[in-house]
Every structure is written in structure tokens, then in C-alpha cells.
Design a protein around this motif. Structure first.
Motif, mmCIF file in Angstrom:
data_model
loop_
_atom_site.group_PDB
_atom_site.id
_atom_site.type_symbol
_atom_site.label_atom_id
_atom_site.label_comp_id
_atom_site.label_asym_id
_atom_site.label_seq_id
_atom_site.Cartn_x
_atom_site.Cartn_y
_atom_site.Cartn_z
ATOM 1 N N ASP A 220 0.849 -1.182 0.000
ATOM 2 C CA ASP A 220 0.000 0.000 0.000
ATOM 3 C C ASP A 220 0.887 1.236 0.000
ATOM 4 O OD1 ASP A 220 -1.891 2.021 0.525
ATOM 5 O OD2 ASP A 220 -3.089 0.700 1.781
ATOM 6 N N ARG A 221 0.634 2.142 -0.923
ATOM 7 C CA ARG A 221 1.464 3.343 -1.009
ATOM 8 C C ARG A 221 1.051 4.436 -0.028
ATOM 9 N NH1 ARG A 221 1.847 3.460 -7.645
ATOM 10 N NH2 ARG A 221 3.655 2.067 -7.816
ATOM 11 N N ARG A 222 0.008 4.182 0.735
ATOM 12 C CA ARG A 222 -0.368 5.078 1.837
ATOM 13 C C ARG A 222 0.305 4.504 3.085
ATOM 14 N NH1 ARG A 222 -6.395 4.182 2.109
ATOM 15 N NH2 ARG A 222 -5.568 2.061 1.828
ATOM 16 N N VAL A 223 1.326 5.162 3.593
ATOM 17 C CA VAL A 223 2.208 4.530 4.568
ATOM 18 C C VAL A 223 2.027 5.106 5.974
ATOM 19 C CG1 VAL A 223 3.891 4.026 2.770
ATOM 20 C CG2 VAL A 223 4.158 6.098 4.146
ATOM 21 N N PHE A 224 2.168 4.223 6.942
ATOM 22 C CA PHE A 224 2.364 4.617 8.332
ATOM 23 C C PHE A 224 3.871 4.735 8.562
ATOM 24 C CE2 PHE A 224 -1.639 2.174 8.445
ATOM 25 C CZ PHE A 224 -2.476 3.118 9.048
ATOM 26 N N GLN A 243 4.617 14.464 2.758
ATOM 27 C CA GLN A 243 3.496 15.407 2.751
ATOM 28 C C GLN A 243 3.743 16.543 1.759
ATOM 29 O OE1 GLN A 243 1.453 16.591 6.513
ATOM 30 N NE2 GLN A 243 2.126 18.666 6.002
ATOM 31 N N ALA A 244 5.017 16.924 1.609
ATOM 32 C CA ALA A 244 5.368 18.013 0.695
ATOM 33 C C ALA A 244 5.505 17.545 -0.750
ATOM 34 C CB ALA A 244 6.666 18.680 1.154
ATOM 35 N N SER A 251 1.837 8.557 0.127
ATOM 36 C CA SER A 251 1.218 9.494 1.066
ATOM 37 C C SER A 251 1.326 8.928 2.468
ATOM 38 C CB SER A 251 -0.238 9.755 0.696
ATOM 39 O OG SER A 251 -0.987 8.548 0.741
ATOM 40 N N VAL A 252 1.051 9.759 3.459
ATOM 41 C CA VAL A 252 1.224 9.382 4.864
ATOM 42 C C VAL A 252 -0.140 9.241 5.527
ATOM 43 C CG1 VAL A 252 2.321 9.978 7.052
ATOM 44 C CG2 VAL A 252 3.391 10.680 4.894
ATOM 45 N N ARG A 253 -0.284 8.198 6.379
ATOM 46 C CA ARG A 253 -1.534 7.976 7.102
ATOM 47 C C ARG A 253 -1.427 8.393 8.569
ATOM 48 N NH1 ARG A 253 -3.655 2.083 5.122
ATOM 49 N NH2 ARG A 253 -5.651 2.946 5.794
ATOM 50 N N ALA A 254 -0.287 8.147 9.197
ATOM 51 C CA ALA A 254 -0.073 8.529 10.591
ATOM 52 C C ALA A 254 1.413 8.371 10.898
ATOM 53 C CB ALA A 254 -0.905 7.679 11.545
#
Length: 435
Positions: A220-224, A243-244, A251-254
Motif C-alpha cells: 500500500d502506497r499510503r504509509v504509516f 506530505q510536501a 502518502s502518509v496515514r499517521a
């Protein structure tokens, strides 16, 4: 486990051979998952064959001009059943309630850039859950301080591999960069240099994404993102970069930081000089920083300007990536004032000139930005002999000043390494609440 605290107790990218063998192991994997411990040894044997194939071909001496994040090789390093994961974590006093899967771990080598912008090869580990779902979440884990290349989790089966195994066994593809100059990577490690920790981690994500897709197990490219000690600010810096838009694919999840050195010149170095930090550990960590930053910013020129005799004659060689923390400790005095000159002490208290440029690059991971995702900090209220809780308090305040709530989870009266072991299950709960 950060080595400072522990002192107290040529395959090129898309190589057909590597890809074919890795894919072959992966296709066979479902047959292994349900077998006994005895038959899981067969998987390790196959892994060893692949290690031999990669070792025979070797890795290029220079990265060349190819693109950043390009995957060069992938070598199996660990295969564990759920039972073996449970036994391993329990043996290190890590709560095992989150263990759901076995783990397959690999060492990746990939292209990135050094502090001077030139191409260089770096390494890191990727730990994959075995069996279960077709797609898993992704955790990036930033490790704590180590001195020797051989202590990195991608090459060392000791405690530096515990966090990636913990997260993978809970069901996350876990990407664990070694940072520059550690593991099998080229060059020397620029200790606490946030720009290179960040760039190497972004490029490691790219390489891991390539690798998992070649296995038909895309991450998953949405990473913790999480990190411990040195990895705490590295985790925040990576979150800030993603984020930038450092790599639009991710992208970042947490973000979860654990006992991080977020405030070097306001909390960490003052604690090293006033005795808040165990003096021997303070001696090693300040020396490591001075040597690493001098390589980047020419802070002191001749070692005798920063280090007292006779230590000035050995400092550069001690931090060459071949000496363990124990080796270094045996050759250094017991307190920073016995090692550092008055000039060096003053630079750590009030940085100026080249040291100020180094401070701006290595400090302030929490300052000057506003995370758009949940952030949680984990730290012990007392007992940490290496990283005072003031680091987390200052980080929390920096975020609060920008309207961001970053709660500190109290891990209790624990030493530095125990804080990590207590935190990992709690970090998993935090991530699960933001799935």
C-alpha cells in the motif's frame, strides 16, 4: 536496539536471475505456509541458494547515473513461522498479542544520493507477512543509533530486526531503511543528518515498491511511519517530505515517534554535558555527531581542535562503520569533558559557523511544519538513560504552536531500549485505529 544503549548490558536492477528465483520462491510460498517447522527449513534452504547467487554476482562498486530508488538486488534474510515470531518477540519481552502471520524478510540494495549529491548504493530490509490477505498496509520503520555497518537490521539478525518483524507479523509490509553508510551500503554514515536520512528513506520506499510488485504482492502506497531514538526525528522528517510531495506516489496515514532525539541543541546535548544522560553514553553520542558532521560541514578541521589528546588521533578511525559500539566505548573516556575540548563543548552549547549549519540540518524535525495526519509520541516519563523526555515535550510544543495535537503516551519508568519494546504494540494499536 540502539548500540549506544546496548553498551550498558553484480546483480543490476531487474536481473532476470534474481527476479526469477525470488518469484519462484514466492509462487511456492503458499505450499510452505501450512507446513510444519521442519518443512519450513526448506524455505530457508531455498533462500540460502538465492543469497549465494546474489553474492557470486556482486554489487557494482559505483551507483552510476541511473535513477534514484532503482532496485539493484533482493536477498532473503529471514523466514519465520508465527510460532517462531512469537518465541522471538517473547524472548525480548515484546507483547505478542498482535502476532497474526509468519514473516519473510529480504535485504534490498538500491540507488540513492550521498550528502554531496553523487550517486551511491544503500541498503535496507523489507519484511512481508506470510499468508492471509492479498494486500497489506505499509509501515516504514526508522531505526535507532548503531555504529557499525554490520549492526544494521538488514544484515544482523539480532535485536535491530525486531521492530520490522513485529510490524510484519501484525500484517504490515514493513520497510526499514539502513540509512546511508550502514548495512551493505557504501560510504560512511552521516549520523543524525536529516536530509540524507530522508532522501535515502524516500528512495528505499521506491525500491520496496518495485520489489513487492515484482512479487505480485504490491504494498500500500499510503504509509504509516514510525521510528525509535535516532529514528524518531527521521520518521517525522520522512513524513514531512512525503506530505510536501517528495514522491507523489506515496502518502502518509499517521506518524509515531518513540523516544526520539527531536531537540538536539535544546535538550539532548545540554543533557549530555550536564550529566542528565549517562556520561559514557553521552561521550560516545557527542563524539559520533561531531565526527559525522565534520565530514559534511568541515566543523573542526583538525581533530585536535575538537578532541583532547590522545583521543584526537583515533576519532576518525573509530567511526568508520567497522567498529561496534563496544569497540568505540573501550577506546573513549567515561565523560564528555574528558574527550571534548572547551571549543567543542561551546559549539554544542551555542553552535556557530559550520556547526550552526550542521544544527539546522540535523535538528528541528518537529519545527516549522504542520502535519496533516495524526501524530503520536511515545516516551518514558523517567528512567531513560540516553534520551531525556524533554525531547518529546519540546516536539509536542513545536506542533502545538502550529495547532497540531501530538499526544505523548507515557511508557512509564523504563530505560531507553525497554521504551521501544513497550511502545511497538501500542504503535500498532495507534496505526490500526487509522486504517
Amino acid at each position: 536496539m540502539p548500540i549506544l544503549s546496548a553498551l550498558m548490558r553484480s546483480f543490476h536492477p531487474a536481473s532476470p536471475t534474481v527476479v526469477a528465483v525470488v518469484n519462484r520462491i514466492d509462487r511456492m510460498a503458499p505450499d510452505f505456509y501450512g507446513l510444519s517447522m521442519r518443512k519450513s527449513t526448506l524455505a530457508l534452504t531455498l533462500s540460502s541458494c538465492l543469497v549465494g547467487l546474489v553474492a557470486m554476482a556482486g554489487v557494482p562498486a559505483h551507483a552510476g547515473a541511473a535513477g534514484r530508488g532503482e532496485l539493484l538486488s533482493a536477498v532473503p534474510i529471514t523466514t519465520l513461522t508465527p510460532v517462531r515470531v512469537t518465541d522471538l518477540l517473547a524472548g525480548h519481552a515484546i507483547d505478542t498479542a498482535s502476532v497474526r502471520y509468519g514473516v519473510d524478510a529480504y535485504r534490498l540494495e538500491y540507488r540513492t544520493r550521498g550528502p554531496d549529491g553523487r550517486p551511491i548504493i544503500a541498503s535496507g530490509a523489507v519484511a512481508l507477512p506470510r499468508g492471509g490477505r492479498d494486500r497489506y498496509g505499509t509501515v516504514v520503520f526508522q531505526h535507532g543509533t548503531i555504529a557499525a555497518k554490520a549492526e544494521a537490521g538488514s544484515v544482523n539478525s539480532d535485536s535491530n530486526r525486531l521492530a520490522p518483524i513485529t510490524f510484519a507479523a501484525a500484517g504490515y509490509v514493513t520497510v526499514a531503511p539502513d540509512y546511508l553508510g550502514l548495512g551493505t551500503g557504501q560510504g560512511e554514515h552521516p549520523y543524525l543528518d536529516l536530509p540524507t536520512e530522508t532522501s535515502a528513506s524516500v528512495d528505499m520506499l521506491h525500491a520496496a515498491d518495485t520489489f513487492t510488485r515484482r512479487l505480485s504482492r504490491p504494498m500500500d502506497r499510503r504509509v504509516f511511519i514510525s521510528g525509535f531514538s535516532q529514528g524518531g526525528p527521521a520518521a517525522l522528517a520522512l513524513g514531512r517530505a512525503l506530505q510536501a510531495g517528495a514522491d507523489p506516489r506515496f502518502s502518509v496515514r499517521a506518524i509515531a515517534g518513540v523516544s526520539g532525539v527531536y531537540d538536539l541543541f535544546g535538550t539532548q546535548f545540554p543533557g549530555a554535558l550536564n550529566g542528565t544522560i549517562v556520561p559514557k553514553l553521552a561521550t560516545i553520542s557527542t563524539a559520533y555527531y561531531m565526527v559525522a558532521m565534520n565530514r559534511l560541514y568541515d566543523i573542526y578541521g583538525e581533530p585536535s581542535r575538537a578532541f583532547r589528546a590522545p583521543y584526537d588521533e583515533v576519532m576518525e578511525a573509530l567511526f568508520d562503520g567497522r567498529h561496534s559500539g563496544q569497540d568505540i566505548a573501550a577506546k573513549l573516556p567515561d565523560a564528555p569533558t574528558e574527550l571534548l575540548t572547551d571549543w567543542a563543548v561551546e559549539q554544542l552549547r551555542r553552535p556557530a559557523g559550520p556547526m550552526l549549519r550542521a544544527a539546522r540540518a540535523s535538528d528541528g524535525a518537529c519545527a516549522g511544519w504542520r502535519p496533516h495526519v495524526p501524530v503520536r509520541l511515545f516516551a518514558g516519563t523517567g528512567g531513560d538513560e540516553l534520551v531525556p523526555i524533554g525531547n518529546s515535550l519540546q516536539c509536542q510544543e513545536a506542533f502545538r504552536s502550529r495547532g497540531v495535537r501530538a499526544p505523548i503516551v507515557d511508557l512509564g519508568e523504563v530505560d531507553h531500549n525497554t521504551s521501544a519494546k513497550r511502545a511497538y504494540p501500542l504503535v500498532l494499536e495507534f496505526f490500526a485505529s487509522h486504517e
